[in-house]
Design a protein around this motif. Sequence first.
Motif, PDB file in Angstrom:
ATOM      1  N   GLN A  16      -9.217   3.815  -1.642  1.00 15.77           N
ATOM      2  CA  GLN A  16      -8.374   2.620  -1.866  1.00 15.77           C
ATOM      3  C   GLN A  16      -9.364   1.307  -1.377  1.00 15.77           C
TER       4      GLN A  16
ATOM      5  N   SER B 232      -8.148   8.602  -7.397  1.00 14.25           N
ATOM      6  CA  SER B 232      -7.665   9.916  -7.012  1.00 14.25           C
ATOM      7  C   SER B 232      -8.332  10.911  -7.994  1.00 14.25           C
TER       8      SER B 232
ATOM      9  N   HIS C 123       0.822   3.860  -3.214  1.00 14.57           N
ATOM     10  CA  HIS C 123       0.387   5.112  -2.870  1.00 14.57           C
ATOM     11  C   HIS C 123       1.431   6.042  -3.351  1.00 14.57           C
TER      12      HIS C 123
ATOM     13  N   GLU D 164       0.879  -1.271   0.004  1.00 13.04           N
ATOM     14  CA  GLU D 164       0.057   0.017  -0.100  1.00 13.04           C
ATOM     15  C   GLU D 164       0.912   1.350   0.268  1.00 13.04           C
TER      16      GLU D 164
ATOM     17  N   TYR E  21      -6.321   1.692  -6.232  1.00 15.33           N
ATOM     18  CA  TYR E  21      -6.522   3.199  -5.541  1.00 15.33           C
ATOM     19  C   TYR E  21      -7.053   4.164  -6.640  1.00 15.33           C
TER      20      TYR E  21
END
Length: 553
Positions: A155, A174, A67, A63, A172
């Motif tokens: 996520q 965004s 990220h 993660e 993920y």
Amino acid sequence: MRREWRVGVRRGRRVAAPARRAWRRSLHLRVVTLTLVASSLLVGAFGWFIANRSTQILLDRAEDEVHAQMLGKVEYAYQQLTVHRQVFDRTLPATIIDTVNRLADGDSAQSGGAIVSLRADNFPELKPVTSVKVDTTSLITPEMVHAVADGQVAQQIRTATIGGVRTKYLVYGSPVPTSFGHVELYYLVPLTTEDQAANEIRTTVLVTGMALVILLGVVAGLVTRMVVTPVRVAARTAQRLSAGLLDQRMKVDGEDDLALLAASFNQMAANLQRQIVRLEEMSRLQRRFTSDVSHELRTPLTTVRMAADLLFSEREDFDPAVARSAELLQAELDRFESLLTDLLEISRFDAGFAALDAEYTDLVPIVERVAERLAGLGERVGVTIDLRLPETPVIAEVDPRRIERVLRNLVGNAVEHGEGRPVEVTLATDEAAVAVTVRDHGVGLKQGEERLVFNRFWRADPSRARQTGGTGLGLSIAVEDARLHGGWLEAWGEPGGGAQFRLTVPVRSGDRLVAAPLPLIPRDRAVDARPAAIEAAPAPDDDVAGEPAGVAR
């Protein structure tokens, strides 16, 4: 249904009976089993913790990496899309496709199956662009799209079949800030490597845990065997010692605690052997002395008896004092001769020479004959003998001489201690056993005395003169006679409530008694009386109500 359930329960108990029996009897099995169970629980708990923690560490690291990559991809997408400042630029679709390809080409995870997807919701004519031509609907859920639309970085971990392979993905999402509208960037990284690593960790922990549990079981078995084996040897040696093999000893190895136990056990066995041999020698000498003295006294007793009989027959011609002395001499010679007879009989029992001359005999005439012979004694002391006999013959395979001697002792003692009250003699039988009870209503027995009345030369009142009563060996001989028949001779009594003796013998010689057809405790005392018995042979718990007896061959 209930009956079937009970049958199933009984069947299950029968099947599990060998396992329960082995569990109760084997200390080795219990220790090893408990060690395996406890170690399995402990190792399982630690293994689950280690595997779970390792998986979480792998996931956290993935993660963090994804990220960080996601932030770089969002920044690159922003730089590529800021050139489009108008509401709709004709080069926008090509720019978006080029941006996705560049994001995918620049991603080292692309060879492992990573997926990059851009969505421009303000332009319905622009469909979502995905670096790999696959359906990402099952990976990018409406809930996630809604969260990203609200300006959040979302996520989630999803599992889907991509390209015919079921794979777990870390997704993920965004938003990408642009001047022309809302754009969403989704980065989907497969967790295949992390799953494989986690599976390998779980497999390693499982195999290691199983091996550790097996090793602990083997160690527990070996250690327990080291401790249990000497204990088993000691138990077998003790059983041989109790069976009369006094020369049995344990093997002593080393100088540890178990060796000290074996040495102490051997020392104890040696001391016991010396004591038993000494006691056996003393007992043998005592029996021989009793037998020799009894036989040697027969000859002078015969001579004295002849002289005493002559004096007794001529006592009418003597002075009153001399006549009285002749009567006393006759009476004491009778007692002395009876004592010698009893001593000889006891010596036969002690030497193991007593034999049973069993034959099928009717016990009713024997009881009547005993009562008839003791009727004169009862008249002198004011005691009547009440017989309660069945109307039909009572046939049993017994030695009539010994049975008559037992009954003569029991009835004679009851008459002497009857305190002028009737003595009740009851005879009963069933298919397996015959019982005779002799009940008196005299002074009775104190608590604990019912265990002493069969001892040799024991008297309830030590202050009583020896001139009254018998030789003190009658009940001891009666117990041996009952034991020789494979039967019981038991006593009950209470102070002021009298006493009752019960003789029980099997109908067929050699059978084993399990119950008696008559109760030991009188029915008039069965409510508040406490049972107490001395058994001539091992007997089961007595039934006050006197249930029919059973005999096992």
